[in-house]
Design a protein around this motif. Structure first.
Motif, PDB file in Angstrom:
ATOM      1  N   ALA A   1       0.842  -1.198   0.000  1.00 28.47           N
ATOM      2  CA  ALA A   1       0.000   0.000   0.000  1.00 28.47           C
ATOM      3  C   ALA A   1       0.872   1.241   0.000  1.00 28.47           C
ATOM      4  N   GLN A   2       0.413   2.262  -0.653  1.00 32.15           N
ATOM      5  CA  GLN A   2       1.168   3.494  -0.750  1.00 32.15           C
ATOM      6  C   GLN A   2       0.863   4.410   0.420  1.00 32.15           C
ATOM      7  N   ASN A   3       1.643   5.461   0.581  1.00 32.94           N
ATOM      8  CA  ASN A   3       1.378   6.485   1.569  1.00 32.94           C
ATOM      9  C   ASN A   3       0.141   7.270   1.138  1.00 32.94           C
ATOM     10  N   VAL A   4      -0.883   7.280   1.992  1.00 34.13           N
ATOM     11  CA  VAL A   4      -2.156   7.871   1.576  1.00 34.13           C
ATOM     12  C   VAL A   4      -2.079   9.387   1.437  1.00 34.13           C
ATOM     13  N   ASP A   5      -1.059  10.015   1.990  1.00 32.41           N
ATOM     14  CA  ASP A   5      -0.937  11.472   1.903  1.00 32.41           C
ATOM     15  C   ASP A   5      -0.230  11.904   0.620  1.00 32.41           C
ATOM     16  N   ARG A   6       0.227  10.967  -0.181  1.00 32.75           N
ATOM     17  CA  ARG A   6       1.004  11.298  -1.364  1.00 32.75           C
ATOM     18  C   ARG A   6       0.082  11.497  -2.559  1.00 32.75           C
ATOM     19  N   ARG A   7       0.406  12.504  -3.379  1.00 38.10           N
ATOM     20  CA  ARG A   7      -0.367  12.777  -4.583  1.00 38.10           C
ATOM     21  C   ARG A   7       0.509  12.516  -5.796  1.00 38.10           C
TER      22      ARG A   7
ATOM     23  N   THR B   1       2.135  -3.249 -10.561  1.00 46.02           N
ATOM     24  CA  THR B   1       0.939  -2.469 -10.873  1.00 46.02           C
ATOM     25  C   THR B   1      -0.315  -3.166 -10.374  1.00 46.02           C
ATOM     26  N   ARG B   2      -0.437  -4.469 -10.686  1.00 41.99           N
ATOM     27  CA  ARG B   2      -1.622  -5.212 -10.248  1.00 41.99           C
ATOM     28  C   ARG B   2      -1.719  -5.248  -8.727  1.00 41.99           C
ATOM     29  N   ASN B   3      -0.605  -5.590  -8.063  1.00 42.74           N
ATOM     30  CA  ASN B   3      -0.617  -5.682  -6.602  1.00 42.74           C
ATOM     31  C   ASN B   3      -0.944  -4.336  -5.956  1.00 42.74           C
ATOM     32  N   THR B   4      -0.346  -3.269  -6.498  1.00 42.72           N
ATOM     33  CA  THR B   4      -0.574  -1.937  -5.928  1.00 42.72           C
ATOM     34  C   THR B   4      -2.029  -1.522  -6.081  1.00 42.72           C
ATOM     35  N   LEU B   5      -2.575  -1.682  -7.277  1.00 38.59           N
ATOM     36  CA  LEU B   5      -3.964  -1.285  -7.508  1.00 38.59           C
ATOM     37  C   LEU B   5      -4.924  -2.107  -6.668  1.00 38.59           C
ATOM     38  N   PHE B   6      -4.720  -3.434  -6.617  1.00 38.64           N
ATOM     39  CA  PHE B   6      -5.638  -4.282  -5.856  1.00 38.64           C
ATOM     40  C   PHE B   6      -5.570  -3.949  -4.367  1.00 38.64           C
TER      41      PHE B   6
ATOM     42  N   ARG C   1      -6.068   7.826 -15.455  1.00 33.81           N
ATOM     43  CA  ARG C   1      -7.144   7.075 -14.815  1.00 33.81           C
ATOM     44  C   ARG C   1      -6.610   6.211 -13.675  1.00 33.81           C
ATOM     45  N   ILE C   2      -5.405   5.668 -13.838  1.00 29.62           N
ATOM     46  CA  ILE C   2      -4.810   4.883 -12.749  1.00 29.62           C
ATOM     47  C   ILE C   2      -4.314   5.803 -11.637  1.00 29.62           C
ATOM     48  N   ALA C   3      -3.768   6.970 -12.019  1.00 28.35           N
ATOM     49  CA  ALA C   3      -3.333   7.936 -11.001  1.00 28.35           C
ATOM     50  C   ALA C   3      -4.520   8.397 -10.156  1.00 28.35           C
ATOM     51  N   GLU C   4      -5.691   8.483 -10.772  1.00 27.65           N
ATOM     52  CA  GLU C   4      -6.888   8.872 -10.017  1.00 27.65           C
ATOM     53  C   GLU C   4      -7.190   7.866  -8.908  1.00 27.65           C
ATOM     54  N   ILE C   5      -6.978   6.579  -9.197  1.00 23.82           N
ATOM     55  CA  ILE C   5      -7.168   5.555  -8.161  1.00 23.82           C
ATOM     56  C   ILE C   5      -6.108   5.699  -7.077  1.00 23.82           C
ATOM     57  N   LEU C   6      -4.844   5.834  -7.491  1.00 22.48           N
ATOM     58  CA  LEU C   6      -3.750   5.925  -6.514  1.00 22.48           C
ATOM     59  C   LEU C   6      -3.864   7.167  -5.646  1.00 22.48           C
ATOM     60  N   ASN C   7      -4.452   8.237  -6.185  1.00 23.39           N
ATOM     61  CA  ASN C   7      -4.586   9.478  -5.416  1.00 23.39           C
ATOM     62  C   ASN C   7      -5.780   9.470  -4.477  1.00 23.39           C
ATOM     63  N   ALA C   8      -6.677   8.494  -4.622  1.00 26.11           N
ATOM     64  CA  ALA C   8      -7.805   8.388  -3.698  1.00 26.11           C
ATOM     65  C   ALA C   8      -7.266   8.019  -2.312  1.00 26.11           C
ATOM     66  N   GLU C   9      -7.726   8.702  -1.297  1.00 25.70           N
ATOM     67  CA  GLU C   9      -7.158   8.554   0.040  1.00 25.70           C
ATOM     68  C   GLU C   9      -7.601   7.249   0.684  1.00 25.70           C
ATOM     69  N   GLU C  10      -6.638   6.478   1.122  1.00 19.64           N
ATOM     70  CA  GLU C  10      -6.919   5.215   1.802  1.00 19.64           C
ATOM     71  C   GLU C  10      -7.397   5.449   3.232  1.00 19.64           C
ATOM     72  N   GLU C  11      -8.077   4.447   3.745  1.00 21.45           N
ATOM     73  CA  GLU C  11      -8.321   4.417   5.186  1.00 21.45           C
ATOM     74  C   GLU C  11      -7.015   4.007   5.868  1.00 21.45           C
TER      75      GLU C  11
END
Length: 601
Positions: A2-8, A117-122, A334-344
């Protein structure tokens, strides 16, 4: 992963993040490409030398002076011209060897990139809030994680690497061309900005069209996905033709968009080819004039034409790559839009205990349209709360707020005095067993579906099934607990699906149990047996039972009645029956016999 949720992420930033772990291999690909280009550039030099100095009588260039001594001087080469063929073959073998390295590392780097890419997105999608998922269609998300990811993969492993090779080819070609003839090289290179500018103009025009196509492909995928999963509803209502026409309409529209793009691409590529042919014809004509005037040798012209061919091929390809960047850029966005969505922020799972409190809670899915309004109640630890209300009264919303799936708009929800917004989601989900009205069943065995929420032995799975009153049903299946159910439990009845889902929730043995109208598809007798089993085997658990059926909540320690998002009544069943209010009206309506049956009774 999982990525850092504060990162854009920008488009380039998203690509750089996903490329981590592949940089070294892609660097090897670039290095091999440089070697391949260098060896390819040497072949025209050897041919030029053979024409001018071996076949002809031109002086030996200084660059070949040391090499020809190895072959017995110029006379030795004239007598053994096959040695030049061997040299060209050796250069070809070296090129082939480095080409193998390039292809091998490019394939490995691409697969590493796709795996990340697959692991990160999922992983990222798994941690996004429920509200985000509700706003995005499943078909569109699948399209982003498959089609868009493949588009980026093809661009990175194919076009991006090719872009590096093209730049290297252009640099080497121009260097060798300027060494042959300055004027002719200037004329040849003057066409480069024309091709690039033409391609950039196409890129700006095609970008919006590619984005529109991607969006409409998502709509098409969503229609197909909804119909495949809801095939029973379509068949039951005989809506096959309507759904087929709906799909065909969208498919025709989507296909039409691509046809328009392909027409534009055909115009671009054909005109691009025409310009390249005119440039090549001009170089040959002017080169011939320069040879006649003695400004360059015949060998130099042959080498120059070879370098020009090497140059213009990549330049034309560069234009096509730039045009294809529009599609890759859309997919990256479109993928960056998913990655930029803030995680819980899940945090570490811990223990929870204490009473559940709703303190003047208000909530609205859409601004200005409240679903809950000033809702307050307390569920003491170890007791059972019954929640009764009609459709749209806000019953299910209570469960979403309690489990932290949505934050309260006003007021707060507390467990053991802690606001659920301050409790890590991992802790909430680890302590609350949530059973929704539509228990999702996966296309696995019945046993695997029950064990999905928690690890356990076969005995634990069967015990949970007995408490959910579904063990006898499962035992009647041909393969018992190893029976594979269809997608979303299509081979199970509505009541069986609910009871399997209840068994799955019981498996977790959580201190808090929430049943959101999850007994609606079972008969009254089975309803009573399940509630009795829960009361007997889950002593000490704090239970919230939500239902539209009075009998289901009748024996709860406390009952609240929701009406229009407000708590209309609260108390024990005896107290509420004595008030002659909304609860009493619902009770009378659900327990009264029709007039024509009273006599028979």
């Amino acid at each position: 992963m999982a990525q850092n949720v504060d990162r854009r992420f920008s488009k380039a930033g998203a690509l750089g993040y996903l490329l981590k772990g592949s940089y070294a291999m892609f660097a090897a690909v670039v290095a091999a490409s440089i070697a391949i280009t260098f060896f390819n550039m040497l072949v025209p030099e050897v041919i030029s030398f053979a024409i001018d100095s071996v076949i002809g009588d031109k002086p030996v260039p200084a660059t070949f002076a040391g090499i020809i001594s190895l072959f017995g001087g110029i006379d030795g080469l004239k007598a053994n011209m096959w040695s030049l063929a061997v040299l060209v073959a050796a250069l070809a073998l070296l090129t082939a060897a480095f080409n193998f390295i390039r292809v091998y590392f490019n394939a490995r780097a691409n697969q590493t990139f796709m795996r990340r890419t697959r692991n990160t997105l999922f992983s990222h999608l798994q941690r996004l809030p429920l509200g985000w998922h509700i706003k995005h269609r499943t078909g569109d998300l699948i399209q982003r994680c498959t089609s868009d990811a493949d588009t980026i993969s093809n661009f990175v492993a194919g076009q991006l690497i090719t872009l590096f090779r093209i730049i290297i080819l252009i640099v080497f070609s121009l260097v060798f061309m300027f060494m042959k003839n300055l004027k002719l090289a200037l004329i040849a290179s003057a066409f480069i900005p024309i091709f690039i500018g033409y391609s950039l103009a196409f890129y700006s025009h095609a970008r919006k069209s590619f984005k529109k196509c991607d969006e409409e492909e998502g709509v098409l995928s969503a229609i197909a996905q909804e119909n495949f999963t809801g095939v029973r509803v379509v068949r039951a209502f005989g809506r096959e033709k309507y759904e087929r026409d709906k799909f065909e309409t969208q498919n025709v529209y989507y296909t039409g968009l691509w046809v328009k793009i392909e027409k534009f691409l055909a115009l671009f590529w054909s005109s691009n080819d025409f310009l390249a042919l005119m440039q090549g014809l001009l170089i040959i004509a002017l080169g011939t004039v320069f040879c006649v005037n003695g400004e360059m040798t015949e060998g130099d012209l042959v080498a120059f034409v070879s370098y020009n061919t090497m140059l213009m091929g990549p330049v034309r390809q560069l234009g096509r790559i730039i045009s294809n960047m529009s599609k890759a850029g859309v997919s990256l966005g479109r993928i960056a839009e998913i990655l930029n969505a803030e995680e819980e922020s899940y945090g570490q799972a811990g223990a929870l205990s204490g009473a559940i409190e709703f303190r003047e809670v208000g909530f609205e899915y859409e601004e200005g349209k409240p679903v809950l309004n000033n809702v307050s109640f307390t569920v003491e630890e170890g007791t059972t709360l019954g929640v009764l209300g009609g459709t749209g009264s806000g019953k299910s919303t209570l469960t979403y707020l309690l489990d932290g799936l949505y934050p309260a708009t006003r007021g707060g929800v507390y467990i053991g005095g802690r606001n659920v917004n301050d409790i890590p989601p991992a802790t909430l989900r680890n302590n609350i067993g949530l059973m929704l009205q539509e228990g999702y069943i996966y296309s696995r065995t019945v046993g695997e579906n029950i064990a999905l929420a928690a690890d356990g032995s076969q005995a634990d799975i069967e015990q949970a099934a007995r408490r959910a009153c579904v063990h006898s049903d499962i035992s009647g299946f041909a393969a018992g607990y190893d029976t594979v159910v269809g997608e979303r439990g299509v081979t199970l009845s509505g009541g069986q699906k609910q009871r399997v889902a209840i068994a799955r929730t019981i498996m977790r043995k959580t201190p808090y149990l929430v049943f959101d109208d999850s007994l609606s598809a079972v008969d009254s007798e089975t309803d009573a047996r399940i509630r009795a089993n829960l009361k007997e085997n889950n002593r000490g658990a704090t239970v919230v039972i939500i239902s539209h059926r009075v009998a289901t909540v009748m024996h709860a320690d406390k009952i609240i009645v929701l009406d229009g998002g407000r708590v209309a009544e609260h108390g024990t069943s005896a107290e509420l029956l004595a008030k002659d209010g909304l609860f009493k009206k619902i009770y009378d309506m659900q327990t009264a016999l029709p007039e024509e049956l009273k006599g028979e009774a």
